[in-house]
Design a protein around this motif. Structure first.
Motif, PDB file in Angstrom:
ATOM      1  N   LYS A 282      89.743 106.545 117.952  1.00  0.00           N
ATOM      2  CA  LYS A 282      88.334 106.888 117.875  1.00  0.00           C
ATOM      3  C   LYS A 282      87.566 105.733 117.244  1.00  0.00           C
ATOM      4  CE  LYS A 282      90.513 110.028 117.074  1.00  0.00           C
ATOM      5  NZ  LYS A 282      91.900 110.374 117.521  1.00  0.00           N
ATOM      6  N   VAL A 283      86.594 105.199 117.969  1.00  0.00           N
ATOM      7  CA  VAL A 283      85.765 104.130 117.431  1.00  0.00           C
ATOM      8  C   VAL A 283      84.518 104.772 116.824  1.00  0.00           C
ATOM      9  CG1 VAL A 283      84.520 101.998 117.897  1.00  0.00           C
ATOM     10  CG2 VAL A 283      86.599 102.551 119.190  1.00  0.00           C
ATOM     11  N   VAL A 284      84.329 104.583 115.519  1.00  0.00           N
ATOM     12  CA  VAL A 284      83.194 105.167 114.813  1.00  0.00           C
ATOM     13  C   VAL A 284      82.468 104.077 114.042  1.00  0.00           C
ATOM     14  CG1 VAL A 284      84.478 107.333 114.554  1.00  0.00           C
ATOM     15  CG2 VAL A 284      84.466 105.684 112.679  1.00  0.00           C
ATOM     16  N   HIS A 285      81.302 104.433 113.541  1.00  0.00           N
ATOM     17  CA  HIS A 285      80.570 103.532 112.651  1.00  0.00           C
ATOM     18  C   HIS A 285      80.194 104.337 111.416  1.00  0.00           C
ATOM     19  CE1 HIS A 285      78.490  99.700 112.011  1.00  0.00           C
ATOM     20  NE2 HIS A 285      77.583 100.415 111.344  1.00  0.00           N
ATOM     21  N   ASP A 286      80.982 104.211 110.364  1.00  0.00           N
ATOM     22  CA  ASP A 286      80.897 104.958 109.111  1.00  0.00           C
ATOM     23  C   ASP A 286      81.827 106.162 109.160  1.00  0.00           C
ATOM     24  OD1 ASP A 286      80.416 106.113 106.691  1.00  0.00           O
ATOM     25  OD2 ASP A 286      78.269 106.412 106.982  1.00  0.00           O
ATOM     26  N   VAL A 287      83.086 105.898 108.943  1.00  0.00           N
ATOM     27  CA  VAL A 287      84.119 106.924 109.049  1.00  0.00           C
ATOM     28  C   VAL A 287      83.955 108.007 107.985  1.00  0.00           C
ATOM     29  CG1 VAL A 287      85.806 105.730 107.597  1.00  0.00           C
ATOM     30  CG2 VAL A 287      86.603 107.269 109.379  1.00  0.00           C
ATOM     31  N   SER A 288      83.433 107.663 106.831  1.00  0.00           N
ATOM     32  CA  SER A 288      83.281 108.648 105.761  1.00  0.00           C
ATOM     33  C   SER A 288      82.335 109.772 106.174  1.00  0.00           C
ATOM     34  CB  SER A 288      82.761 107.984 104.488  1.00  0.00           C
ATOM     35  OG  SER A 288      83.704 107.069 103.979  1.00  0.00           O
ATOM     36  N   PHE A 289      81.200 109.412 106.741  1.00  0.00           N
ATOM     37  CA  PHE A 289      80.235 110.433 107.156  1.00  0.00           C
ATOM     38  C   PHE A 289      80.812 111.316 108.252  1.00  0.00           C
ATOM     39  CE2 PHE A 289      76.897 111.909 110.042  1.00  0.00           C
ATOM     40  CZ  PHE A 289      76.095 112.620 109.161  1.00  0.00           C
ATOM     41  N   ASP A 290      81.409 110.690 109.267  1.00  0.00           N
ATOM     42  CA  ASP A 290      81.957 111.468 110.376  1.00  0.00           C
ATOM     43  C   ASP A 290      83.068 112.400 109.897  1.00  0.00           C
ATOM     44  OD1 ASP A 290      80.254 110.367 112.276  1.00  0.00           O
ATOM     45  OD2 ASP A 290      81.581 108.680 112.648  1.00  0.00           O
ATOM     46  N   ARG A 291      83.897 111.906 108.980  1.00  0.00           N
ATOM     47  CA  ARG A 291      84.989 112.739 108.457  1.00  0.00           C
ATOM     48  C   ARG A 291      84.428 113.955 107.726  1.00  0.00           C
ATOM     49  NH1 ARG A 291      88.486 115.777 108.266  1.00  0.00           N
ATOM     50  NH2 ARG A 291      90.439 115.660 107.119  1.00  0.00           N
ATOM     51  N   LYS A 292      83.421 113.752 106.905  1.00  0.00           N
ATOM     52  CA  LYS A 292      82.821 114.856 106.162  1.00  0.00           C
ATOM     53  C   LYS A 292      82.190 115.875 107.096  1.00  0.00           C
ATOM     54  CE  LYS A 292      81.804 112.176 101.994  1.00  0.00           C
ATOM     55  NZ  LYS A 292      80.726 111.576 101.160  1.00  0.00           N
ATOM     56  N   MET A 293      81.473 115.393 108.104  1.00  0.00           N
ATOM     57  CA  MET A 293      80.811 116.321 109.016  1.00  0.00           C
ATOM     58  C   MET A 293      81.825 117.125 109.819  1.00  0.00           C
ATOM     59  SD  MET A 293      77.748 116.062 108.220  1.00  0.00           S
ATOM     60  CE  MET A 293      77.319 117.345 109.387  1.00  0.00           C
ATOM     61  N   LEU A 294      82.862 116.482 110.313  1.00  0.00           N
ATOM     62  CA  LEU A 294      83.890 117.202 111.078  1.00  0.00           C
ATOM     63  C   LEU A 294      84.605 118.223 110.207  1.00  0.00           C
ATOM     64  CD1 LEU A 294      85.349 114.221 113.129  1.00  0.00           C
ATOM     65  CD2 LEU A 294      84.010 116.129 114.032  1.00  0.00           C
ATOM     66  N   ALA A 295      84.802 117.894 108.947  1.00  0.00           N
ATOM     67  CA  ALA A 295      85.504 118.812 108.047  1.00  0.00           C
ATOM     68  C   ALA A 295      84.721 120.100 107.828  1.00  0.00           C
ATOM     69  CB  ALA A 295      85.770 118.128 106.711  1.00  0.00           C
ATOM     70  N   THR A 296      83.394 120.057 107.984  1.00  0.00           N
ATOM     71  CA  THR A 296      82.613 121.288 107.820  1.00  0.00           C
ATOM     72  C   THR A 296      82.955 122.313 108.891  1.00  0.00           C
ATOM     73  OG1 THR A 296      80.734 120.525 109.172  1.00  0.00           O
ATOM     74  CG2 THR A 296      80.702 119.979 106.815  1.00  0.00           C
ATOM     75  N   ARG A 297      83.581 121.861 109.993  1.00  0.00           N
ATOM     76  CA  ARG A 297      84.023 122.771 111.048  1.00  0.00           C
ATOM     77  C   ARG A 297      85.546 122.756 111.181  1.00  0.00           C
ATOM     78  NH1 ARG A 297      80.109 124.366 114.726  1.00  0.00           N
ATOM     79  NH2 ARG A 297      81.761 125.800 115.396  1.00  0.00           N
ATOM     80  N   ASP A 298      86.217 122.351 110.118  1.00  0.00           N
ATOM     81  CA  ASP A 298      87.682 122.350 110.066  1.00  0.00           C
ATOM     82  C   ASP A 298      88.313 121.497 111.161  1.00  0.00           C
ATOM     83  OD1 ASP A 298      87.758 124.103 107.849  1.00  0.00           O
ATOM     84  OD2 ASP A 298      87.460 125.813 109.178  1.00  0.00           O
ATOM     85  N   LEU A 299      87.665 120.395 111.494  1.00  0.00           N
ATOM     86  CA  LEU A 299      88.196 119.481 112.498  1.00  0.00           C
ATOM     87  C   LEU A 299      88.786 118.250 111.825  1.00  0.00           C
ATOM     88  CD1 LEU A 299      85.378 119.628 115.196  1.00  0.00           C
ATOM     89  CD2 LEU A 299      87.711 120.522 115.429  1.00  0.00           C
ATOM     90  N   PRO A 300      89.916 117.753 112.347  1.00  0.00           N
ATOM     91  CA  PRO A 300      90.538 116.564 111.756  1.00  0.00           C
ATOM     92  C   PRO A 300      89.884 115.288 112.260  1.00  0.00           C
ATOM     93  CG  PRO A 300      91.815 117.272 113.640  1.00  0.00           C
ATOM     94  CD  PRO A 300      90.688 118.264 113.509  1.00  0.00           C
TER      95      PRO A 300
END
Length: 399
Positions: free
Chosen positions: A103-121
């Motif tokens: 997965k190519v992202v720009h700012d992994v911390s933000f994306d990780r936090k947002m996905l975690a709100t829906r229990d996604l890895p």
């Protein structure tokens, strides 16, 4: 170093799609809004070697940010997933997890936090922000990188849009897609340069570190401590600003909006500076109109009843310990600067700031303690561990 850094080999990403199994470009609805369509999307992308990924939330408009959209795809074929319309997002888990495509992202911390709100890895990630920083880019923002490398200009109109609103119009959907469609090409360029400079491992380790840190509990602060200048107020002023900040927090939570949309920190500070006695004193101030009379009365009563907040001060380390740490940091920074110059690379790639601070704070001077520093990585440890140990011992005056 974390268990994941010790046990997982660094993957040298190859940003190409298998020609025989490249995803088929499908004609989709403007947004994916059903579980069935989501399952089809995952099937379409499962054979990709990498996908662009971006998440949008509504933290500027809600008390607690929600995952509102998820953009994912390859090149021009980017899907926008309406995460508010789909209750069960679990079909995405295999795609987003460690065993899925890069997965190519720009700012992994933000994306990780947002996905975690829906229990996604989120795993198996290449962060173009980390890569750009380690490669010494002057401006590591996505818009700046795309313009400098591809001549692509991202429109700023929707940067602060409320992505929780529905429906989204076509220009908004186009904006969401534009944020993602160029990520794979950008990653390919950055990866190529990282290989030339022998920095791909360091980028991977830093991305892993950011992934792991993203879900660590955030420090809890009393609302009033976020008001600039509040600590310099008199005792009565601090009592008022604390009570008003607490009241604002309650109103914001009930209205499901960020506290700053109820009243700004500047207004709270000015109110405390004036030391109001009655409701009408507060009503003379502009910027408190969204605070109900009851909330303001309660705040004034709380200020009189509770008085100023107790400010807990952590005892400073002994002077000898502070001097020791300062000497260690000075030695490490001088070495990092020289190493970066010799290798003609960015200093953060040589030794990230968080690693430098943790190294300076190790309590035991041996390679095991140094190797336990999070985000350091096996490659750096093997290459520089003995040098760092010597620097720390020298700073401590230990032969």
């Amino acid at each position: 170093m974390s268990a994941s850094e010790r046990s997982e080999p660094v993957r040298l990403f190859c940003f190409r799609l298998r020609r025989a199994t490249a995803p088929t470009v499908l004609h989709r609805a403007p947004m994916i809004q059903s579980r069935q369509a989501l399952v089809a999307l995952v099937a379409e992308l499962r054979d990709a070697e990498l996908v662009g990924l971006d998440a949008e939330g509504d933290g500027l408009y809600r008390y607690r940010s929600r995952l509102c959209t998820l953009q994912i795809g390859v090149g021009d074929d980017v899907a926008v997933v309406d995460t508010l319309a789909i209750d069960d997002l679990s079909p995405l888990a295999p795609l987003l997890g460690e065993d899925g495509p890069v997965k190519v992202v720009h700012d992994v911390s933000f994306d990780r936090k947002m996905l975690a709100t829906r229990d996604l890895p989120l795993g198996n990630v290449f962060d173009t922000s980390v890569a750009a920083r380690f490669l010494g880019e002057t401006n590591t923002g996505l818009a700046a990188l795309l313009e400098s490398r591809f001549g692509v200009k991202l429109h700023k109109k929707y940067q602060k849009a409320d992505w929780g609103e529905r429906p989204l119009d076509q220009p908004q959907l186009d904006y969401l897609v534009s944020d993602v469609k160029h990520l794979p090409a950008l990653a390919k360029q950055l990866e190529s340069r990282a290989v030339e400079l022998d920095l791909l491992d360091e980028i991977h380790v830093e991305t892993r570190y950011a992934l792991e840190r993203a879900l660590e509990p955030e420090a809890v602060f009393q609302p009033w401590t976020r008001v600039k200048g509040a600590r310099e107020l008199s005792g009565s002023g601090q009592a008022i600003v604390k009570a008003l900040a607490d009241a604002r927090e309650r109103v914001a939570r009930e209205a499901d909006v960020p506290p700053f949309r109820i009243a700004s920190n500047r207004v709270l500070f000015e109110a405390a500076r004036r030391r109001p006695k009655r409701l009408r004193d507060l009503r003379k101030l502009r910027g408190l109109s969204d605070m109900p009379d009851g909330a303001l009365r309660d705040a004034l009563a709380a200020a009189r009843r509770d008085g100023p907040p107790t400010i807990e001060k952590k005892p400073a380390p002994p002077a000898e310990r502070r001097a020791e740490r300062k000497a260690r940091e000075k030695a490490l920074m001088a070495w990092r600067k020289a190493e970066a110059a010799a290798r003609e690379i960015n200093m953060q790639a040589v030794l990230p700031g968080h690693c430098l601070r943790d190294l300076a704070g190790v309590s035991t001077l041996d390679l095991a303690a140094i190797g336990a520093v999070p985000g350091l990585g096996e490659k750096r440890l093997a290459r520089h561990g003995a040098t760092w140990l010597g620097l720390l011992r020298g700073a401590d005056g230990v032969s």
